[in-house]
Design a protein around this motif. Structure first.
Motif, PDB file in Angstrom:
ATOM      1  N   ARG A  99       0.812  -1.213   0.000  1.00  0.00           N
ATOM      2  CA  ARG A  99       0.000   0.000   0.000  1.00  0.00           C
ATOM      3  C   ARG A  99       0.846   1.264   0.000  1.00  0.00           C
ATOM      4  O   ARG A  99       0.392   2.328   0.378  1.00  0.00           O
ATOM      5  CB  ARG A  99      -0.935   0.024   1.217  1.00  0.00           C
ATOM      6  N   GLY A 100       2.119   1.178  -0.426  1.00  0.00           N
ATOM      7  CA  GLY A 100       2.937   2.374  -0.562  1.00  0.00           C
ATOM      8  C   GLY A 100       4.015   2.524   0.475  1.00  0.00           C
ATOM      9  O   GLY A 100       4.568   3.611   0.645  1.00  0.00           O
ATOM     10  N   ASN A 101       4.360   1.479   1.175  1.00  0.00           N
ATOM     11  CA  ASN A 101       5.410   1.520   2.183  1.00  0.00           C
ATOM     12  C   ASN A 101       6.765   1.736   1.512  1.00  0.00           C
ATOM     13  O   ASN A 101       7.098   1.083   0.530  1.00  0.00           O
ATOM     14  CB  ASN A 101       5.404   0.197   2.968  1.00  0.00           C
ATOM     15  N   ASP A 102       7.572   2.656   2.054  1.00  0.00           N
ATOM     16  CA  ASP A 102       8.892   2.931   1.478  1.00  0.00           C
ATOM     17  C   ASP A 102       9.816   1.720   1.528  1.00  0.00           C
ATOM     18  O   ASP A 102      10.780   1.634   0.763  1.00  0.00           O
ATOM     19  CB  ASP A 102       9.558   4.100   2.218  1.00  0.00           C
ATOM     20  N   ALA A 103       9.529   0.810   2.445  1.00  0.00           N
ATOM     21  CA  ALA A 103      10.384  -0.379   2.591  1.00  0.00           C
ATOM     22  C   ALA A 103       9.989  -1.496   1.633  1.00  0.00           C
ATOM     23  O   ALA A 103      10.621  -2.560   1.636  1.00  0.00           O
ATOM     24  CB  ALA A 103      10.328  -0.890   4.027  1.00  0.00           C
ATOM     25  N   ALA A 104       8.963  -1.275   0.798  1.00  0.00           N
ATOM     26  CA  ALA A 104       8.457  -2.335  -0.074  1.00  0.00           C
ATOM     27  C   ALA A 104       9.524  -2.944  -0.984  1.00  0.00           C
ATOM     28  O   ALA A 104       9.604  -4.164  -1.118  1.00  0.00           O
ATOM     29  CB  ALA A 104       7.279  -1.820  -0.894  1.00  0.00           C
ATOM     30  N   PRO A 105      10.390  -2.127  -1.639  1.00  0.00           N
ATOM     31  CA  PRO A 105      11.397  -2.743  -2.518  1.00  0.00           C
ATOM     32  C   PRO A 105      12.342  -3.692  -1.782  1.00  0.00           C
ATOM     33  O   PRO A 105      12.834  -4.670  -2.366  1.00  0.00           O
ATOM     34  CB  PRO A 105      12.152  -1.536  -3.081  1.00  0.00           C
ATOM     35  N   LEU A 106      12.604  -3.414  -0.505  1.00  0.00           N
ATOM     36  CA  LEU A 106      13.504  -4.261   0.264  1.00  0.00           C
ATOM     37  C   LEU A 106      12.771  -5.455   0.871  1.00  0.00           C
ATOM     38  O   LEU A 106      13.238  -6.595   0.793  1.00  0.00           O
ATOM     39  CB  LEU A 106      14.158  -3.449   1.386  1.00  0.00           C
ATOM     40  N   LEU A 107      11.608  -5.199   1.473  1.00  0.00           N
ATOM     41  CA  LEU A 107      10.908  -6.251   2.200  1.00  0.00           C
ATOM     42  C   LEU A 107       9.996  -7.106   1.317  1.00  0.00           C
ATOM     43  O   LEU A 107       9.678  -8.244   1.673  1.00  0.00           O
ATOM     44  CB  LEU A 107      10.078  -5.633   3.336  1.00  0.00           C
ATOM     45  N   GLY A 108       9.562  -6.561   0.167  1.00  0.00           N
ATOM     46  CA  GLY A 108       8.665  -7.308  -0.718  1.00  0.00           C
ATOM     47  C   GLY A 108       9.218  -8.672  -1.119  1.00  0.00           C
ATOM     48  O   GLY A 108       8.548  -9.700  -0.941  1.00  0.00           O
ATOM     49  N   PRO A 109      10.451  -8.736  -1.655  1.00  0.00           N
ATOM     50  CA  PRO A 109      11.009 -10.042  -2.028  1.00  0.00           C
ATOM     51  C   PRO A 109      11.140 -10.996  -0.847  1.00  0.00           C
ATOM     52  O   PRO A 109      10.993 -12.209  -1.000  1.00  0.00           O
ATOM     53  CB  PRO A 109      12.384  -9.671  -2.600  1.00  0.00           C
ATOM     54  N   ILE A 110      11.405 -10.450   0.344  1.00  0.00           N
ATOM     55  CA  ILE A 110      11.509 -11.296   1.539  1.00  0.00           C
ATOM     56  C   ILE A 110      10.153 -11.911   1.870  1.00  0.00           C
ATOM     57  O   ILE A 110      10.045 -13.107   2.184  1.00  0.00           O
ATOM     58  CB  ILE A 110      12.043 -10.484   2.734  1.00  0.00           C
TER      59      ILE A 110
END
Length: 300
Positions: A148-159
């Protein structure tokens, strides 16, 4: 249902939300939304998990059939031509589903960390539906919140994608997927044969050659194929041909006879009969209907 998941579903079902497919921007995960029950649709499923968050869906592949209500998950382990239909949806309570393609390579990378499992019959079906286990639903909820737009998405998404795969693999419904971790399991051999069928839909079907590719006798290959896909190899190839033909009919201006030959039919007349039996209209009528609908939409 978890409060956070209920909130996220509420955002998807608000009056301003649109029907269709929403890419979540993390891998190939999407949200599907429909405000009305659908007609039966022929489509092709690759390995995936489809978690029904609201509403219900019916999916059939040959003799395999599942009806999946909310908080259940459809799991597809092999490439399958299917018929699907959304059975529960309304403007006030739309159908909402989370869909994530299954990365079989990622599953296989977990091999050394997997505990021992005693799984059921070797001919587990490639299409199943089960209640979503709490740990898996929790991982999906956190994934949706992150999208939903979290700045950490690129880092945490793959995890989180890795966690969803791991939770699925460890779950009770992950039996068919765990078989891919065993190189000598029929599931792997059938996947190779299925890939060969899809790569050569315009060529004659040789069950003997497919059985040899799978490392099985013809009788064993036929039995395993039918148990996993719900179809014989011949039925499977016919379904793949017709689905590809429908794509060409609706997306190109190629002549109907040309489409028939492109997908391996020798008789355009037989092709039209099979097409109408599968999709309810002959190919020319379906193409004309789609053009008329597009014209009406533009005029509106």
């Amino acid at each position: 249902m978890r409060p956070e998941l209920s909130r996220l579903i509420g955002e998807c079902t608000s009056s301003g939300a649109a029907d269709g497919v929403t890419n979540l921007g993390l891998g190939d995960a999407v949200i599907l939304r429909r405000s009305h029950p659908s007609d039966i649709e022929g489509t092709f499923y690759r390995p995936l998990i489809c978690v029904i968050l609201k509403g219900a869906k019916q999916v059939t592949a040959g003799t395999l059939s599942v009806h999946c209500p909310a908080e259940h998950a459809i799991i597809v382990s092999h490439d399958l031509p299917v018929l699907s239909r959304i059975t529960e949806a309304s403007p006030d309570a739309p159908y909402i589903a989370f869909v994530l393609p299954i990365d079989l390579g990622l599953l296989k990378s977990f091999y050394d960390q997997m505990p021992d499992f005693t799984d059921g019959p070797s001919n587990a079906a490639a299409l199943t539906c089960h209640p979503v286990e709490p740990d898996l639903l929790d991982a999906i909820t956190r994934f949706l919140a992150l999208a939903r737009g979290n700045d950490a998405a690129p880092l945490l998404g793959p995890i989180l994608i890795r966690e969803i795969h791991a939770r699925l693999l460890l779950s009770a419904q992950g039996s068919i997927l765990r078989r891919f971790l065993r190189r000598d399991d029929p599931s792997n051999h059938l996947a190779r044969a299925i890939a060969s069928i899809r790569a050569s839909i315009n060529e004659p079907l040789s069950v003997a050659a497919l059985a040899e590719l799978a490392g099985m006798s013809k009788s064993s290959f036929h039995a395993h194929f039918k148990a996993v896909t719900g179809q014989t190899p011949g039925q499977y190839k016919k379904e793949v041909r017709l689905l590809e033909a429908r794509r060409l009919i609706l997306e190109t201006t190629d002549a109907i006879s040309s489409v028939a030959f492109d997908v391996g039919y020798e008789s355009p007349a037989q092709f039209s009969r099979d097409y109408a039996r599968k999709f309810g209209l002959p190919p020319r009528e379906e193409r004309n209907r789609q053009r008329q609908q597009l014209g009406n939409a533009r005029a509106a």
